[in-house]
Write an enzyme that holds these catalytic residues in place. Sequence first.
Site, mmCIF file in Angstrom:
data_model
loop_
_atom_site.group_PDB
_atom_site.id
_atom_site.type_symbol
_atom_site.label_atom_id
_atom_site.label_comp_id
_atom_site.label_asym_id
_atom_site.label_seq_id
_atom_site.Cartn_x
_atom_site.Cartn_y
_atom_site.Cartn_z
ATOM 1 N N CYS A 161 0.840 -1.201 0.000
ATOM 2 C CA CYS A 161 0.000 0.000 0.000
ATOM 3 C C CYS A 161 0.876 1.252 0.000
ATOM 4 O O CYS A 161 0.560 2.254 0.652
ATOM 5 C CB CYS A 161 -0.958 -0.001 1.182
ATOM 6 S SG CYS A 161 -0.228 -0.408 2.776
ATOM 7 N N GLY A 162 1.991 1.182 -0.717
ATOM 8 C CA GLY A 162 2.854 2.341 -0.856
ATOM 9 C C GLY A 162 3.499 2.744 0.457
ATOM 10 O O GLY A 162 3.908 1.900 1.258
#
Length: 297
Positions: free
Chosen positions: A90-91
């Site tokens: 998720c970055g």
Amino acid sequence: MANLKEVKERISSVTSTRQITSAMKMVAAAKLRRAQDKITQMRPYSQKLTSILQNVSANLDGDSSSQYSEIRPEPDNVLLVVVSSDRGLCGAFNNNAFKATVKLINEKYSYEYKHDGVHILPIGKKAYEYFSKRGYNVISDYYEIFSDLNFDAARDTAEFAMEGFLNRDFDVVEIIYNEFKNVATQILRTEQFLPIPESKEEVKSDDKNIDYIYEPSIEFVVEELIPKSLKIQFYKAILESNASEHGARMSAMDQATDNAGEMLKELKLVYNRTRQAAITKEILEIVGGAEALAAES
């Protein structure tokens, strides 16, 4: 130059990865829709409760003041609630929260940390793993809340922090989480949960002497409204982070899918050039062999 077999294997690998990231993007989009609906419905209720809570706290004095508003000038023990996710991909969603927490400890609570007075309450497996591996004082009873996210689970966690504050186990409680703005944007927040912070809005001169009417009594408001409001604020922070997580994962998987597409274009170009070079080489070998035979004859 890589041979054809190696290039074909890389094309196959990138194609599979692209299919996975595309599927994960669609799953994240579906989860985001549900999480976004929850936080959209919660915000108006939470904002109104916050306003009421701050007004009541600001106008209580003397023996009627709330125990949750008690400011302790020299805190010895600090509880930091760090909201992360259970999974990665998720970055920078989780890393941003972790960096903000470490920065907060180093800049604001360095004295308490040196005297073993900083406690971490992780919400999410990633936060639990990060701070456990680095030797922080971690409270590990509530980090699996996202396996079945509901108000009851959030209420139990909030009650732990609230009881700890009343029992003076913690003098300050702060929450670090990502607030959901839109799919591409999450705003990192560090908010004081306890003691109840004063309202940051300026009070107009005409509003300073408002005579509040409490029903059924001021004691009831203190004992019932404030604890319920605190639990709602805690649940809202978790819902904000949950929606932010899915938005961050959706954006990360979308970017990964696009990058895989660009890589496929480059690999196919390399494949075609490699195949063309191999064909040209074979033709030259055939021509050279034919000329050699002709020369011998």
